[in-house]
Design a protein around this motif. Sequence first.
Motif, PDB file in Angstrom:
ATOM      1  N   ASN A 296      47.137 -58.180 -12.060  1.00 32.24           N
ATOM      2  CA  ASN A 296      47.169 -56.985 -11.256  1.00 32.24           C
ATOM      3  C   ASN A 296      45.715 -56.947 -10.605  1.00 32.24           C
ATOM      4  OD1 ASN A 296      45.548 -56.673 -13.527  1.00 32.24           O
ATOM      5  ND2 ASN A 296      46.110 -54.807 -14.017  1.00 32.24           N
ATOM      6  N   VAL A 297      45.573 -55.616 -10.236  1.00 31.97           N
ATOM      7  CA  VAL A 297      44.159 -55.454  -9.529  1.00 31.97           C
ATOM      8  C   VAL A 297      43.456 -54.480 -10.362  1.00 31.97           C
ATOM      9  CG1 VAL A 297      42.916 -55.132  -7.566  1.00 31.97           C
ATOM     10  CG2 VAL A 297      45.087 -56.388  -7.140  1.00 31.97           C
ATOM     11  N   PRO A 298      42.927 -54.684 -11.421  1.00 30.52           N
ATOM     12  CA  PRO A 298      42.627 -53.380 -12.367  1.00 30.52           C
ATOM     13  C   PRO A 298      41.309 -52.929 -11.813  1.00 30.52           C
ATOM     14  CG  PRO A 298      41.644 -55.686 -12.936  1.00 30.52           C
ATOM     15  CD  PRO A 298      42.470 -56.014 -11.935  1.00 30.52           C
ATOM     16  N   ASP A 299      40.483 -53.371 -10.611  1.00 31.54           N
ATOM     17  CA  ASP A 299      39.241 -52.930 -10.257  1.00 31.54           C
ATOM     18  C   ASP A 299      39.065 -52.257  -8.659  1.00 31.54           C
ATOM     19  OD1 ASP A 299      39.414 -55.215  -9.130  1.00 31.54           O
ATOM     20  OD2 ASP A 299      37.473 -55.895  -9.652  1.00 31.54           O
ATOM     21  N   PHE A 300      40.132 -51.442  -8.533  1.00 29.05           N
ATOM     22  CA  PHE A 300      39.971 -50.728  -7.259  1.00 29.05           C
ATOM     23  C   PHE A 300      40.431 -49.501  -7.196  1.00 29.05           C
ATOM     24  CE2 PHE A 300      44.048 -50.006  -4.757  1.00 29.05           C
ATOM     25  CZ  PHE A 300      44.911 -50.284  -5.867  1.00 29.05           C
ATOM     26  N   CYS A 301      40.244 -48.573  -6.430  1.00 33.60           N
ATOM     27  CA  CYS A 301      40.781 -47.010  -6.344  1.00 33.60           C
ATOM     28  C   CYS A 301      40.469 -46.167  -7.248  1.00 33.60           C
ATOM     29  CB  CYS A 301      42.381 -46.855  -6.044  1.00 33.60           C
ATOM     30  SG  CYS A 301      43.338 -47.303  -7.475  1.00 33.60           S
ATOM     31  N   TRP A 302      39.284 -46.500  -7.966  1.00 31.47           N
ATOM     32  CA  TRP A 302      38.996 -45.673  -9.081  1.00 31.47           C
ATOM     33  C   TRP A 302      38.493 -44.260  -8.605  1.00 31.47           C
ATOM     34  CZ3 TRP A 302      35.374 -49.802 -12.077  1.00 31.47           C
ATOM     35  CH2 TRP A 302      36.287 -50.515 -12.663  1.00 31.47           C
ATOM     36  N   ASP A 303      37.771 -44.401  -7.517  1.00 26.61           N
ATOM     37  CA  ASP A 303      36.966 -43.193  -6.912  1.00 26.61           C
ATOM     38  C   ASP A 303      38.101 -42.444  -6.232  1.00 26.61           C
ATOM     39  OD1 ASP A 303      34.344 -43.397  -7.340  1.00 26.61           O
ATOM     40  OD2 ASP A 303      34.020 -44.725  -5.666  1.00 26.61           O
ATOM     41  N   GLU A 304      38.909 -43.000  -5.524  1.00 25.78           N
ATOM     42  CA  GLU A 304      40.278 -42.356  -5.019  1.00 25.78           C
ATOM     43  C   GLU A 304      41.262 -41.510  -5.967  1.00 25.78           C
ATOM     44  OE1 GLU A 304      39.087 -45.526  -4.246  1.00 25.78           O
ATOM     45  OE2 GLU A 304      38.907 -45.669  -2.109  1.00 25.78           O
TER      46      GLU A 304
ATOM     47  N   THR B 280      51.926 -34.196  -4.968  1.00 24.67           N
ATOM     48  CA  THR B 280      51.746 -35.154  -3.790  1.00 24.67           C
ATOM     49  C   THR B 280      52.551 -36.378  -4.077  1.00 24.67           C
ATOM     50  OG1 THR B 280      49.432 -35.936  -4.923  1.00 24.67           O
ATOM     51  CG2 THR B 280      49.425 -34.168  -3.059  1.00 24.67           C
ATOM     52  N   PRO B 281      52.727 -37.021  -3.199  1.00 24.63           N
ATOM     53  CA  PRO B 281      53.766 -38.689  -3.314  1.00 24.63           C
ATOM     54  C   PRO B 281      53.314 -39.730  -3.970  1.00 24.63           C
ATOM     55  CG  PRO B 281      53.150 -37.967  -1.142  1.00 24.63           C
ATOM     56  CD  PRO B 281      52.274 -37.034  -1.635  1.00 24.63           C
ATOM     57  N   HIS B 282      52.415 -39.592  -4.973  1.00 25.30           N
ATOM     58  CA  HIS B 282      52.054 -40.758  -5.436  1.00 25.30           C
ATOM     59  C   HIS B 282      51.124 -41.739  -4.647  1.00 25.30           C
ATOM     60  CE1 HIS B 282      52.721 -44.259  -8.646  1.00 25.30           C
ATOM     61  NE2 HIS B 282      51.492 -44.215  -8.194  1.00 25.30           N
ATOM     62  N   TYR B 283      50.104 -40.795  -3.954  1.00 22.50           N
ATOM     63  CA  TYR B 283      49.174 -41.329  -2.831  1.00 22.50           C
ATOM     64  C   TYR B 283      47.820 -41.553  -3.685  1.00 22.50           C
ATOM     65  CZ  TYR B 283      46.626 -37.347  -1.529  1.00 22.50           C
ATOM     66  OH  TYR B 283      45.644 -36.335  -1.744  1.00 22.50           O
ATOM     67  N   ALA B 284      47.622 -41.350  -4.800  1.00 18.81           N
ATOM     68  CA  ALA B 284      46.221 -41.247  -5.114  1.00 18.81           C
ATOM     69  C   ALA B 284      45.516 -42.368  -4.810  1.00 18.81           C
ATOM     70  CB  ALA B 284      46.260 -40.608  -6.752  1.00 18.81           C
ATOM     71  N   SER B 285      45.826 -43.682  -4.748  1.00 18.87           N
ATOM     72  CA  SER B 285      45.205 -44.734  -4.550  1.00 18.87           C
ATOM     73  C   SER B 285      44.504 -44.806  -3.217  1.00 18.87           C
ATOM     74  CB  SER B 285      46.086 -45.803  -5.142  1.00 18.87           C
ATOM     75  OG  SER B 285      47.066 -46.008  -4.431  1.00 18.87           O
ATOM     76  N   TYR B 286      45.149 -44.178  -2.507  1.00 21.06           N
ATOM     77  CA  TYR B 286      45.135 -44.540  -0.902  1.00 21.06           C
ATOM     78  C   TYR B 286      43.884 -43.974  -0.288  1.00 21.06           C
ATOM     79  CZ  TYR B 286      45.427 -43.964   4.041  1.00 21.06           C
ATOM     80  OH  TYR B 286      45.168 -44.059   5.351  1.00 21.06           O
ATOM     81  N   THR B 287      43.054 -44.900   0.554  1.00 19.71           N
ATOM     82  CA  THR B 287      42.250 -44.653   1.427  1.00 19.71           C
ATOM     83  C   THR B 287      42.388 -46.204   1.975  1.00 19.71           C
ATOM     84  OG1 THR B 287      40.501 -45.830   0.220  1.00 19.71           O
ATOM     85  CG2 THR B 287      40.541 -43.414   0.216  1.00 19.71           C
ATOM     86  N   GLU B 288      42.019 -45.940   3.424  1.00 20.54           N
ATOM     87  CA  GLU B 288      41.978 -47.319   4.248  1.00 20.54           C
ATOM     88  C   GLU B 288      41.296 -48.498   3.334  1.00 20.54           C
ATOM     89  OE1 GLU B 288      43.610 -48.041   7.038  1.00 20.54           O
ATOM     90  OE2 GLU B 288      44.682 -45.970   6.881  1.00 20.54           O
ATOM     91  N   GLU B 289      40.120 -48.081   3.065  1.00 19.34           N
ATOM     92  CA  GLU B 289      39.151 -49.046   2.228  1.00 19.34           C
ATOM     93  C   GLU B 289      39.969 -49.721   1.102  1.00 19.34           C
ATOM     94  OE1 GLU B 289      38.208 -46.190   3.241  1.00 19.34           O
ATOM     95  OE2 GLU B 289      36.390 -46.093   4.388  1.00 19.34           O
ATOM     96  N   ALA B 290      40.269 -48.830   0.462  1.00 20.67           N
ATOM     97  CA  ALA B 290      41.261 -49.260  -0.931  1.00 20.67           C
ATOM     98  C   ALA B 290      42.295 -50.083  -0.852  1.00 20.67           C
ATOM     99  CB  ALA B 290      41.385 -48.034  -1.955  1.00 20.67           C
ATOM    100  N   TYR B 291      42.958 -49.706   0.153  1.00 21.01           N
ATOM    101  CA  TYR B 291      44.565 -50.473   0.529  1.00 21.01           C
ATOM    102  C   TYR B 291      43.786 -51.930   1.017  1.00 21.01           C
ATOM    103  CZ  TYR B 291      47.893 -47.008  -0.804  1.00 21.01           C
ATOM    104  OH  TYR B 291      48.463 -46.110  -1.540  1.00 21.01           O
ATOM    105  N   HIS B 292      42.773 -52.039   1.953  1.00 18.15           N
ATOM    106  CA  HIS B 292      42.301 -53.261   2.095  1.00 18.15           C
ATOM    107  C   HIS B 292      41.834 -54.096   1.067  1.00 18.15           C
ATOM    108  CE1 HIS B 292      40.252 -55.968   5.133  1.00 18.15           C
ATOM    109  NE2 HIS B 292      39.500 -56.283   4.042  1.00 18.15           N
ATOM    110  N   GLU B 293      41.111 -53.498   0.197  1.00 18.01           N
ATOM    111  CA  GLU B 293      40.734 -54.369  -0.909  1.00 18.01           C
ATOM    112  C   GLU B 293      41.860 -54.678  -2.027  1.00 18.01           C
ATOM    113  OE1 GLU B 293      38.098 -51.590  -3.228  1.00 18.01           O
ATOM    114  OE2 GLU B 293      37.756 -53.315  -5.049  1.00 18.01           O
ATOM    115  N   VAL B 294      42.915 -53.810  -2.116  1.00 20.04           N
ATOM    116  CA  VAL B 294      43.805 -54.398  -3.044  1.00 20.04           C
ATOM    117  C   VAL B 294      44.709 -55.387  -2.359  1.00 20.04           C
ATOM    118  CG1 VAL B 294      45.726 -52.847  -2.189  1.00 20.04           C
ATOM    119  CG2 VAL B 294      45.558 -53.781  -4.577  1.00 20.04           C
ATOM    120  N   LYS B 295      44.756 -55.524  -1.187  1.00 23.51           N
ATOM    121  CA  LYS B 295      45.542 -56.712  -0.422  1.00 23.51           C
ATOM    122  C   LYS B 295      44.707 -58.060  -0.605  1.00 23.51           C
ATOM    123  CE  LYS B 295      47.652 -54.116   3.361  1.00 23.51           C
ATOM    124  NZ  LYS B 295      48.842 -55.472   3.768  1.00 23.51           N
TER     125      LYS B 295
END
Length: 332
Positions: free
Chosen positions: A100-108, A286-301
């Motif tokens: 998985n990717v355990p270390d992204f989107c904590w702030d988001e 809200t529609p399960h979007y909590a992890s989303y920012t442009e930066e976080a989605y770049h990082e997870v990819k």
Amino acid sequence: MVKDSMFKVIMTDSQRLENVDIEREIIERAGAKFVAETCETEDDVIARCQDADVLLCVGIPTTRRVMEALKKCRAIVRYGIGVDTVDIPAATEAGICVANVPDFCWDEVADTAMSLLLAVARKVVLLNNLVKKGVWSRLPAKPIYKFRGQTLGIIGFGHIGRAFYKRAIAFGFKVIAYDPYVFKESLHGYAVELVSLDQLLRTSDIISIHTPLTPETRGLIGEAELRKMKPTAYLINTGRGPVVNGKALYKALKEGWIAGAGLDVMEKEPPDPNDPLLTLDNIVITPHYASYTEEAYHEVKVKVAENAVHVLTYGYPKYWVNPEVKPKMRKF
Ligand code: NAI
């Protein structure tokens, strides 16, 4: 470089992402093949991903059936922190690594939990809706109580729970937490008291859920737990929907056992259009979007692709969810 240029990485449900350019670039540069599929069901995955060495999955359930059918597959990489869509015991039995990717989107996610808290407890959405209908009055917001000095209970004091803690402290909340797996030594520097779930439910003015979905947390908050909460309390859930029983939550909100709720996740996603929770004024969803920012989605990819390349280079992923599979891993 990967060990064999014939290695193939298949992204199972690329229709869920805007594009897979970053993943393709990293995996092809490392010398493996990359294919983007648009599977909707288990059967699609079984039919179309037979020659995958590694599967990349956003939301498609990777079940025992899929793992038994995909004989070549050595690793499954989930886009995200939660791995509740992957049958991990089945993967371990089949000799497949799960990553998985355990270390992204904590702030988001922490920011989203705080946004939901403010939206529902400061009545932002309620008043916004009324203003747009021509009602210019603060009276429908009554009652609102001062945050400073209130008790905020965090269920699941992991990375996101701790990121949320920092925001809560800044708002003046007294923070308590329930997490049976936390080492108290890890709480050095945190002004938090670890309490039982019962105490947290009975004493919190706000409760925020940050646990993973596991057999133990499924239905953790049901009718009995909601009845223990204060009638003035709010429940926030940015963890996973099935941690809270939706029917019980509806009764609690409708009958005033609690004051309101803010959800980013629901038991069924998307919810049925006739889900009664959608009719209430004291819930913000809200529609399960909590992890989303442009930066976080770049990082997870980037990190998903790195995981796949790591498997094909070294034989195991960078972020390994089931290291217990090691002695029986499928061979290259
Ligand atoms: P983490 O692993 O750092 O923290 C989870 C914490 O929950 C751990 O401290 C663990 O001990 C605790 N926990 C486990 N079982 C528990 C139980 N029965 N009762 C109370 N506490 C329990 O994970 P992290 O990064 O904080 O993420 C937490 C969850 O947030 C993820 O598993 C995922 O389900 C959810 N999430 C939701 C997102 C969204 O878009 N809404 C995005 C990212 C994560």
